[in-house]
Design an enzyme around this catalytic site. Structure first.
Site, short mmCIF file in Angstrom:
data_model
loop_
_atom_site.label_atom_id
_atom_site.label_comp_id
_atom_site.label_asym_id
_atom_site.label_seq_id
_atom_site.Cartn_x
_atom_site.Cartn_y
_atom_site.Cartn_z
N TYR A 25 31.88 38.01 43.28
CA TYR A 25 30.90 38.78 44.03
C TYR A 25 31.87 39.49 45.01
CZ TYR A 25 27.24 35.87 42.24
OH TYR A 25 26.26 35.03 41.55
N HIS B 167 30.73 30.08 35.31
CA HIS B 167 30.05 31.26 35.66
C HIS B 167 30.07 32.17 34.42
CE1 HIS B 167 29.48 34.78 38.73
NE2 HIS B 167 28.25 34.42 38.12
#
Length: 315
Positions: free
Chosen positions: A47, A130
């Site tokens: 992010y 992830h």
């Protein structure tokens, strides 16, 4: 067993997803979450090329460490580079780092160490593998076993995986002793596919399920879905746009809203432990907190009568 609050802060927007957020606004957003009682924060190196972790860490550093659950992810290492443009993966940040996929045991350990440095905290509570979609074998052979070792060493409290696909997560929870899985976009008012595979597996194994994407990447986030509403990060198909508008009409008739129904339907499934909601301002935090105020029971009966609830929904 790891206990998760009913909902948490999804920090992708604080990493400047799509549009930039100032440092001041990011800090105010985390502070507003704290004031609203939110004690669960989800972040990731991905992010904003580490920006979300840096901002989350700065905002939480002076908070009582035992009072919040911090979750980050592994699988992408951030490597300095000489880029002069902007990030190419949807975050409005300078491309001074690049993501390198790494699901090796050494990469997992380095990823956690790097995240702790960006966060400025002494530990993370939950670590998720992830987006291992194209790296399932290595995730199974190295990444997840390494996280399990780190749990045994007391370096993390909970381990798991986060993906946009529910079937691989179902296989993971059957194969490994995972604490948490985060599935995005596979259980909401327009898609209940995770209820067919992941939810039964997680219930059998006692794995906590966290939902992301309960607004279907935008289509369910508006009281009245606009013509340019997005779904699965692209333009909403005409049939789903019409279905969302029909649900919104029923919501209005019963004194509630489409976003409130989206949140409450997602939270109602017994397999779901928590939701992660992305916010980028204090106003959005306050709005999302209010979405949990219970809708009238009659609205769910009306949606059933009009066949507007997807299969597997019990709300």
């Amino acid at each position: 067993m790891l206990q998760l609050p009913p909902w948490g802060l999804g920090s992708a927007a604080l990493g400047n997803l799509y549009t930039a957020v100032s440092d001041e606004q990011a800090r105010a957003t985390v502070d507003a979450c704290w004031d609203a009682g939110v004690r669960y924060v989800d972040t990731a190196p991905h992010y904003g090329l580490g920006l979300a972790e840096e901002r989350v860490g700065a905002a939480l550093r002076d908070r009582p460490r035992a009072e919040f659950v911090l979750q980050t992810k592994v699988g992408r290492l951030l490597v300095p580079c000489a880029g002069t443009g902007r990030d190419s993966q949807g975050f409005d940040v300078p491309a001074t780092r690049e993501r390198v996929w790494d699901f090796s045991a050494a990469g997992v350990r380095r990823s956690i160490e790097d995240s702790l440095e960006r966060l400025g905290l002494d530990r993370v509570d939950v670590a998720l593998v992830h987006d291992p979609d194209d790296h399932l074998d290595q995730a199974r052979r190295e990444a997840i076993p390494e996280l399990l070792r780190m749990r045994e060493e007391g370096l993390v409290r909970g381990v798991g995986a986060g993906m946009n696909s529910s079937a691989p997560l179902a296989r993971f929870v059957e194969e490994f002793d995972l604490d948490v899985v985060l599935v995005a976009g596979r259980y909401h008012l327009l898609d209940a596919s995770a209820a067919a595979d992941l939810f039964p597996a997680a219930t059998r194994t006692g794995t906590a399920v966290v939902l992301g994407g309960v607004f279907a990447s935008g289509l369910l986030a508006h009281d009245e879905p606009p013509p340019d509403a997005t779904y699965a990060y692209g333009p909403a198909p005409a049939d789903l746009l019409e279905r969302a508008r029909r649900i919104a009409r029923v919501a209005r008739e019963h004194g509630t809203t489409l976003p409130a129904l989206a949140v409450q339907h997602a939270a109602a499934h017994p397999a779901v432990a928590s939701l992660v909601l992305g916010v980028r301002s204090p106003a959005e935090v306050r709005r999302d907190a209010a979405l949990f105020d219970p809708a009238p029971p009659e609205v769910w009966e009306a949606l059933r009568r009009e066949s507007l609830l997807p299969g597997g929904v019990s709300a």
